[in-house]
Design a protein around this motif. Structure first.
Motif, PDB file in Angstrom:
ATOM      1  N   LEU A 245       0.827  -1.204   0.000  1.00 13.98           N
ATOM      2  CA  LEU A 245       0.000   0.000   0.000  1.00 13.98           C
ATOM      3  C   LEU A 245       0.864   1.258   0.000  1.00 13.98           C
ATOM      4  CD1 LEU A 245      -2.837  -1.009   2.498  1.00 13.98           C
ATOM      5  CD2 LEU A 245      -2.817  -1.172   0.005  1.00 13.98           C
ATOM      6  N   THR A 246       1.964   1.227   0.701  1.00 15.30           N
ATOM      7  CA  THR A 246       2.882   2.370   0.705  1.00 15.30           C
ATOM      8  C   THR A 246       3.389   2.649  -0.699  1.00 15.30           C
ATOM      9  OG1 THR A 246       3.573   1.997   2.993  1.00 15.30           O
ATOM     10  CG2 THR A 246       5.088   3.225   1.588  1.00 15.30           C
ATOM     11  N   ALA A 247       3.801   1.593  -1.402  1.00 17.77           N
ATOM     12  CA  ALA A 247       4.318   1.767  -2.758  1.00 17.77           C
ATOM     13  C   ALA A 247       3.233   2.212  -3.730  1.00 17.77           C
ATOM     14  CB  ALA A 247       4.947   0.461  -3.234  1.00 17.77           C
ATOM     15  N   ALA A 248       2.021   1.673  -3.582  1.00 18.35           N
ATOM     16  CA  ALA A 248       0.946   1.968  -4.532  1.00 18.35           C
ATOM     17  C   ALA A 248       0.367   3.364  -4.356  1.00 18.35           C
ATOM     18  CB  ALA A 248      -0.166   0.933  -4.400  1.00 18.35           C
ATOM     19  N   THR A 249       0.351   3.851  -3.113  1.00 20.64           N
ATOM     20  CA  THR A 249      -0.278   5.147  -2.841  1.00 20.64           C
ATOM     21  C   THR A 249       0.715   6.293  -2.707  1.00 20.64           C
ATOM     22  OG1 THR A 249      -0.214   4.836  -0.427  1.00 20.64           O
ATOM     23  CG2 THR A 249      -2.137   3.964  -1.605  1.00 20.64           C
ATOM     24  N   GLY A 250       1.983   5.965  -2.492  1.00 22.57           N
ATOM     25  CA  GLY A 250       2.961   7.020  -2.250  1.00 22.57           C
ATOM     26  C   GLY A 250       2.865   7.602  -0.858  1.00 22.57           C
ATOM     27  N   ARG A 251       2.050   7.011  -0.002  1.00 26.97           N
ATOM     28  CA  ARG A 251       1.911   7.433   1.390  1.00 26.97           C
ATOM     29  C   ARG A 251       2.463   6.327   2.297  1.00 26.97           C
ATOM     30  NH1 ARG A 251      -2.265  11.234   2.423  1.00 26.97           N
ATOM     31  NH2 ARG A 251      -2.151  12.824   0.776  1.00 26.97           N
ATOM     32  N   GLN A 252       3.189   6.714   3.318  1.00 21.30           N
ATOM     33  CA  GLN A 252       3.712   5.711   4.242  1.00 21.30           C
ATOM     34  C   GLN A 252       2.558   5.104   5.043  1.00 21.30           C
ATOM     35  OE1 GLN A 252       6.912   4.525   4.614  1.00 21.30           O
ATOM     36  NE2 GLN A 252       5.948   3.020   5.981  1.00 21.30           N
TER      37      GLN A 252
ATOM     38  N   ALA B 131      -1.249  -4.927  -5.395  1.00 21.21           N
ATOM     39  CA  ALA B 131      -0.577  -3.714  -5.855  1.00 21.21           C
ATOM     40  C   ALA B 131      -1.344  -3.065  -6.997  1.00 21.21           C
ATOM     41  CB  ALA B 131       0.844  -4.044  -6.289  1.00 21.21           C
ATOM     42  N   ALA B 132      -1.762  -3.863  -7.977  1.00 27.64           N
ATOM     43  CA  ALA B 132      -2.503  -3.316  -9.117  1.00 27.64           C
ATOM     44  C   ALA B 132      -3.845  -2.762  -8.672  1.00 27.64           C
ATOM     45  CB  ALA B 132      -2.694  -4.398 -10.175  1.00 27.64           C
TER      46      ALA B 132
ATOM     47  N   ALA C 198      -4.736  -1.703  -5.649  1.00 26.32           N
ATOM     48  CA  ALA C 198      -4.549  -0.515  -4.809  1.00 26.32           C
ATOM     49  C   ALA C 198      -4.216   0.707  -5.652  1.00 26.32           C
ATOM     50  CB  ALA C 198      -3.450  -0.770  -3.782  1.00 26.32           C
ATOM     51  N   TYR C 199      -3.409   0.534  -6.672  1.00 26.61           N
ATOM     52  CA  TYR C 199      -3.064   1.665  -7.538  1.00 26.61           C
ATOM     53  C   TYR C 199      -4.285   2.157  -8.300  1.00 26.61           C
ATOM     54  CZ  TYR C 199      -0.502   4.588 -10.808  1.00 26.61           C
ATOM     55  OH  TYR C 199      -0.049   5.668 -11.545  1.00 26.61           O
ATOM     56  N   ASP C 200      -5.116   1.221  -8.775  1.00 22.29           N
ATOM     57  CA  ASP C 200      -6.278   1.593  -9.582  1.00 22.29           C
ATOM     58  C   ASP C 200      -7.459   2.089  -8.755  1.00 22.29           C
ATOM     59  OD1 ASP C 200      -4.959   0.927 -11.907  1.00 22.29           O
ATOM     60  OD2 ASP C 200      -5.817  -1.088 -12.032  1.00 22.29           O
ATOM     61  N   HIS C 201      -7.660   1.514  -7.563  1.00 27.36           N
ATOM     62  CA  HIS C 201      -8.900   1.762  -6.835  1.00 27.36           C
ATOM     63  C   HIS C 201      -8.719   2.479  -5.496  1.00 27.36           C
ATOM     64  CE1 HIS C 201     -11.286  -0.737  -9.594  1.00 27.36           C
ATOM     65  NE2 HIS C 201     -10.263  -1.573  -9.589  1.00 27.36           N
ATOM     66  N   LEU C 202      -7.567   2.347  -4.882  1.00 23.17           N
ATOM     67  CA  LEU C 202      -7.402   2.865  -3.525  1.00 23.17           C
ATOM     68  C   LEU C 202      -6.597   4.159  -3.477  1.00 23.17           C
ATOM     69  CD1 LEU C 202      -8.275   1.876  -0.675  1.00 23.17           C
ATOM     70  CD2 LEU C 202      -6.003   0.861  -0.453  1.00 23.17           C
ATOM     71  N   ARG C 203      -5.658   4.290  -4.386  1.00 25.01           N
ATOM     72  CA  ARG C 203      -4.714   5.410  -4.323  1.00 25.01           C
ATOM     73  C   ARG C 203      -5.425   6.754  -4.303  1.00 25.01           C
ATOM     74  NH1 ARG C 203      -2.215   8.174  -8.615  1.00 25.01           N
ATOM     75  NH2 ARG C 203      -3.294   6.714  -9.998  1.00 25.01           N
ATOM     76  N   HIS C 204      -6.376   6.967  -5.212  1.00 24.46           N
ATOM     77  CA  HIS C 204      -7.016   8.289  -5.275  1.00 24.46           C
ATOM     78  C   HIS C 204      -7.901   8.539  -4.063  1.00 24.46           C
ATOM     79  CE1 HIS C 204     -11.207   7.074  -6.262  1.00 24.46           C
ATOM     80  NE2 HIS C 204     -10.639   6.016  -6.758  1.00 24.46           N
ATOM     81  N   GLN C 205      -8.419   7.469  -3.434  1.00 22.63           N
ATOM     82  CA  GLN C 205      -9.252   7.660  -2.243  1.00 22.63           C
ATOM     83  C   GLN C 205      -8.429   8.088  -1.037  1.00 22.63           C
ATOM     84  OE1 GLN C 205     -12.607   4.737  -1.742  1.00 22.63           O
ATOM     85  NE2 GLN C 205     -11.403   3.522  -3.175  1.00 22.63           N
ATOM     86  N   ILE C 206      -7.147   7.807  -1.083  1.00 24.27           N
ATOM     87  CA  ILE C 206      -6.259   8.181   0.033  1.00 24.27           C
ATOM     88  C   ILE C 206      -5.531   9.476  -0.254  1.00 24.27           C
ATOM     89  CG2 ILE C 206      -4.201   7.475   1.336  1.00 24.27           C
ATOM     90  CD1 ILE C 206      -5.067   4.580   0.872  1.00 24.27           C
ATOM     91  N   VAL C 207      -5.017   9.600  -1.480  1.00 26.10           N
ATOM     92  CA  VAL C 207      -4.196  10.762  -1.818  1.00 26.10           C
ATOM     93  C   VAL C 207      -5.046  11.966  -2.152  1.00 26.10           C
ATOM     94  CG1 VAL C 207      -2.453  11.628  -3.416  1.00 26.10           C
ATOM     95  CG2 VAL C 207      -2.330   9.260  -2.622  1.00 26.10           C
TER      96      VAL C 207
END
Length: 293
Positions: free
Chosen positions: A215-222, A278-279, A281-290
């Motif tokens: 999740l850290t790698a996919a979202t760019g957030r620790q 990873a795929a 999280a990058y497609d579906h989770l990243r924008h919800q967090i960042v």
């Protein structure tokens, strides 16, 4: 072939519906609020308003059905296991009275224990009840849904996940869309019969430490993860407004499987599905967090 799909707007059900439509099937979808169907779906299905806890309406809605995708509806009551019994009564009556030829049931890894796994015990009850009807049935023993992480968005945004499983405890993680593909394949395939168990384990068993790294790698957030005592999690769930019965049922899904549990089916080509965390999280989770706005 007439196929009925329950929970057609859910994480798995909506993908089952889309897959069947692409296969040229016009499914009958059973749900409490037909208006919740996406506009592009409404013209491709036959929607029937159904409360899955009401056996009479389920029986009426599944008349002339050849195959059924059944998901026990979510419950948040004081007695979740009693709700599973009610839902099970509905599907058993529908299968028996309408002579439905085959059922694909969305179960869970852990249902093979039969007792001692919290809310999963309700799925085990449905499994054994369907087995008793003699219907051709496939029980999908699914791993931990990627989408469960969306229930912890605030924690993820704060950079900390709290869990009650040991951080190095591996378990199967799976994308709901992959479960749907397996379900639709089973519904459409004429090559199986009798009682079948089909595990859906995702691409890899992951520990919570590995999940945090992914999740850290996919979202760019620790994202950090920590194990907390059962009572601390119990308090959090109560504070979130869950009933006592629901809290214990949810906790039991982890506490019942964390010691000496081995899934009935091992990881094989048949039980492994392709979508990685990873795929997803990058497609579906990243924008919800960042960028949740």
């Amino acid at each position: 072939m007439q196929i009925a799909v329950t929970t057609p707007t859910g994480n798995v059900g909506r993908h089952v519906v889309a897959t069947l439509v692409r296969a040229g099937v016009r499914p009958r979808v059973l749900l409490r609020e037909p208006a919740r169907l996406a506009p592009e779906v409404q013209d491709e299905v036959d929607a029937v308003q159904v409360d899955q806890y009401d056996a009479d309406t389920v029986v009426a809605a599944t008349e002339d059905i050849d195959a059924l995708f059944w998901v026990d509806p979510s419950t948040g009551s004081e007695d979740p296991l009693a709700d599973y019994v009610r839902a099970t009564s509905s599907v058993v009556r529908a299968v028996t009275e309408n002579r439905i030829g085959r059922v694909v049931f969305q179960s869970s890894v852990g249902a093979e224990k039969r007792h001692g796994a919290g809310e999963i015990d309700g799925l085990a009850h449905t499994e054994t009840a369907l087995d008793g009807t003699g219907v051709d049935v496939t029980h999908l023993r699914c791993g931990y849904f990627f989408t469960n992480l969306e229930l912890q968005l605030n924690a993820l945004r704060a950079g900390t996940l709290q869990v009650i499983l040991p951080l190095d405890h591996p378990m199967a993680w799976v994308a709901p869309r992959d479960i749907a593909e397996v379900a639709a394949t089973r519904l459409l395939s004429p090559t199986w019969s009798g009682r079948c168990v089909q595990a859906v384990h995702g691409p890899a068993d992951l520990t919570w430490r590995q999940v945090a790294q992914i999740l850290t790698a996919a979202t760019g957030r620790q994202i950090n993860v920590e194990q907390i005592p059962d009572d601390a999690m119990r308090t959090q769930l109560h504070q979130a407004g869950m009933t006592h019965g629901s809290v214990e049922a949810v906790l039991g899904m982890s506490t019942g499987l964390r010691k000496n549990f081995v899934p009935e089916q091992r990881r094989t080509l048949q039980t492994t599905t392709p979508t990685t965390l990873a795929a997803w999280a990058y497609d579906h989770l990243r924008h919800q967090i960042v960028d949740p706005g």
